[in-house]
Design an enzyme around this catalytic site. Structure first.
Site, mmCIF file in Angstrom:
data_model
loop_
_atom_site.group_PDB
_atom_site.id
_atom_site.type_symbol
_atom_site.label_atom_id
_atom_site.label_comp_id
_atom_site.label_asym_id
_atom_site.label_seq_id
_atom_site.Cartn_x
_atom_site.Cartn_y
_atom_site.Cartn_z
ATOM 1 N N PHE A 54 0.823 -1.213 0.000
ATOM 2 C CA PHE A 54 0.000 0.000 0.000
ATOM 3 C C PHE A 54 0.855 1.261 0.000
ATOM 4 O O PHE A 54 0.350 2.358 0.246
ATOM 5 C CB PHE A 54 -0.951 0.002 1.206
ATOM 6 C CG PHE A 54 -0.273 -0.305 2.504
ATOM 7 C CD1 PHE A 54 0.345 0.692 3.239
ATOM 8 C CD2 PHE A 54 -0.245 -1.595 2.992
ATOM 9 C CE1 PHE A 54 0.976 0.411 4.433
ATOM 10 C CE2 PHE A 54 0.386 -1.888 4.196
ATOM 11 C CZ PHE A 54 1.000 -0.881 4.916
ATOM 12 N N TYR A 55 2.159 1.120 -0.242
ATOM 13 C CA TYR A 55 3.019 2.289 -0.413
ATOM 14 C C TYR A 55 2.875 2.760 -1.851
ATOM 15 O O TYR A 55 3.721 2.513 -2.708
ATOM 16 C CB TYR A 55 4.482 1.942 -0.130
ATOM 17 C CG TYR A 55 4.822 1.723 1.323
ATOM 18 C CD1 TYR A 55 3.881 1.914 2.323
ATOM 19 C CD2 TYR A 55 6.090 1.319 1.703
ATOM 20 C CE1 TYR A 55 4.194 1.704 3.657
ATOM 21 C CE2 TYR A 55 6.416 1.114 3.036
ATOM 22 C CZ TYR A 55 5.464 1.308 4.000
ATOM 23 O OH TYR A 55 5.792 1.098 5.327
ATOM 24 N N GLY A 56 1.792 3.457 -2.106
ATOM 25 C CA GLY A 56 1.456 3.880 -3.450
ATOM 26 C C GLY A 56 0.215 3.158 -3.929
ATOM 27 O O GLY A 56 -0.253 2.210 -3.297
#
Length: 348
Positions: A54-56
């Site tokens: 979920f980093y981006g």
């Protein structure tokens, strides 16, 4: 050198969350600069990399970037990287999914995005504990279906309470515990988390050691915050960057800067903040901010700028007198604002 999941890592790691900031806001990521930053991390000995699905956005997260990076680098580069990945959490719903289906969907998706560039994920951790699923169920799926089959090297825990650590070690081998630790986030030193990690010999992965950039000194005016918030959602959403909290928290930065100025030798505020987390376990002097004896701390500062990566990787010695000065500052400082907005679960 510390070890995680049986692999030797550098004393300072590398957080990849920053690469997702602009894509999360619909802005383009400078891939060439990102590759230079990743090169700088490896060249500086920061081979423990912390990414997240979920980093981006799903089609442009840290795993997508890593796959592209490895595709463009010589064979064997992937073997130099010890990769930790967080998953099983939705930013859209601000909720964890530790169900068997959620775990499989998350890990399988992460492996698919890597396209075989790495033979396995060295550490996988649910970003938060799912309160609706027994811990032994969540960890059991990771252990039996992914660790034992060689797809994952070890299990990590993220943003957990001490009680969760004590519970988890009874059902699985825990390779690392990722928690926030910095000059303005010292909770793990008093809430039992650091003590539990030391008790079981579990390395502490210290994220946000420079307080999402605040402790570097780059924010000196409210206008600095407003400018950064335009491209950095972490700044925009953090209560500690809120206007009503800014002056209180800036006072800590000024106190730390005074120690940096007295120290000299080219030390920067970021280097002092990062190395404070690293040095804590080795001190013999009695401090109020005390890390338990035997603890292992690996800070993971992150930056998408190559020059900042090199700066953050520097090992700086801090004397017991300097650590005592910092301790005295922290004893009188109370950060204004929470670590996260109330909508984000913490200490699960």
């Amino acid at each position: 050198m510390p070890q995680i999941a049986g692999k030797e890592i550098g004393p300072i790691g590398y957080g990849m969350m920053g690469f997702g900031m602009k894509p999360m806001m619909g802005l383009p990521l400078d891939t060439a600069q990102a590759f230079e930053a990743l090169d700088a991390a490896l060249a500086s000995g920061c081979n423990f990399w912390n990414g997240g699905e979920f980093y981006g956005p799903p089609d442009n997260n840290s795993l997508v970037l890593l796959e592209k990076y490895l595709a463009a680098r010589p064979e064997g580069t992937a073997d130099k990287i010890v990769l930790s990945v967080k998953g099983c959490f939705s930013h859209a719903t601000m909720s964890a999914d530790g169900s068997p289906e959620g775990v499989r969907r998350s890990i399988d998706g992460c492996l698919a995005q890597l396209k075989g560039r790495k033979s396995k994920i060295d550490i996988f951790q649910c970003a938060r504990r799912d309160p609706n699923v027994p811990l032994e169920v969540t960890l059991g799926v990771i252990e039996n279906e992914y660790v034992k089959t060689g797809k994952v090297g070890g299990i990590g825990l993220s943003e957990v309470r001490a009680e969760t650590i004590h519970e988890a070690v009874k059902v699985a081998t825990i390779a690392a515990v990722e928690v926030e630790l910095s000059l303005w986030s010292t909770e793990i030193l008093t809430n039992g988390v650091a003590e539990a990690c030391a008790q079981y010999g579990i390395p502490i992965v210290a994220y946000s050691p420079v307080g999402r950039g605040f402790l570097t000194g780059q924010f000196q005016t409210w206008e600095d915050v407003e400018k950064a918030a335009a491209t950095n959602p972490a700044v925009r959403m953090s209560p500690r960057f809120a206007k009503e909290n800014f002056d209180n928290n800036l006072a800590l930065v000024h106190r730390v800067q005074a120690i940096v100025d007295a120290k000299g030798g080219g030390c920067t505020p970021a280097q002092l903040a990062i190395n404070w987390t690293r040095v804590l376990p080795r001190l013999s002097a009695p401090l109020k901010q005390k890390m338990p004896s035997g603890a292992i701390v690996v800070p993971i500062p992150g930056s998408s700028a190559p020059e900042r990566v090199i700066e953050n990787a520097a090992l700086v010695d801090l004397s017991e007198d300097e650590m005592k000065q910092i301790d005295d500052i922290l004893d009188k400082f109370v950060p204004a604002g929470g670590r996260y907005p109330s909508s984000v679960p913490i200490n699960t």
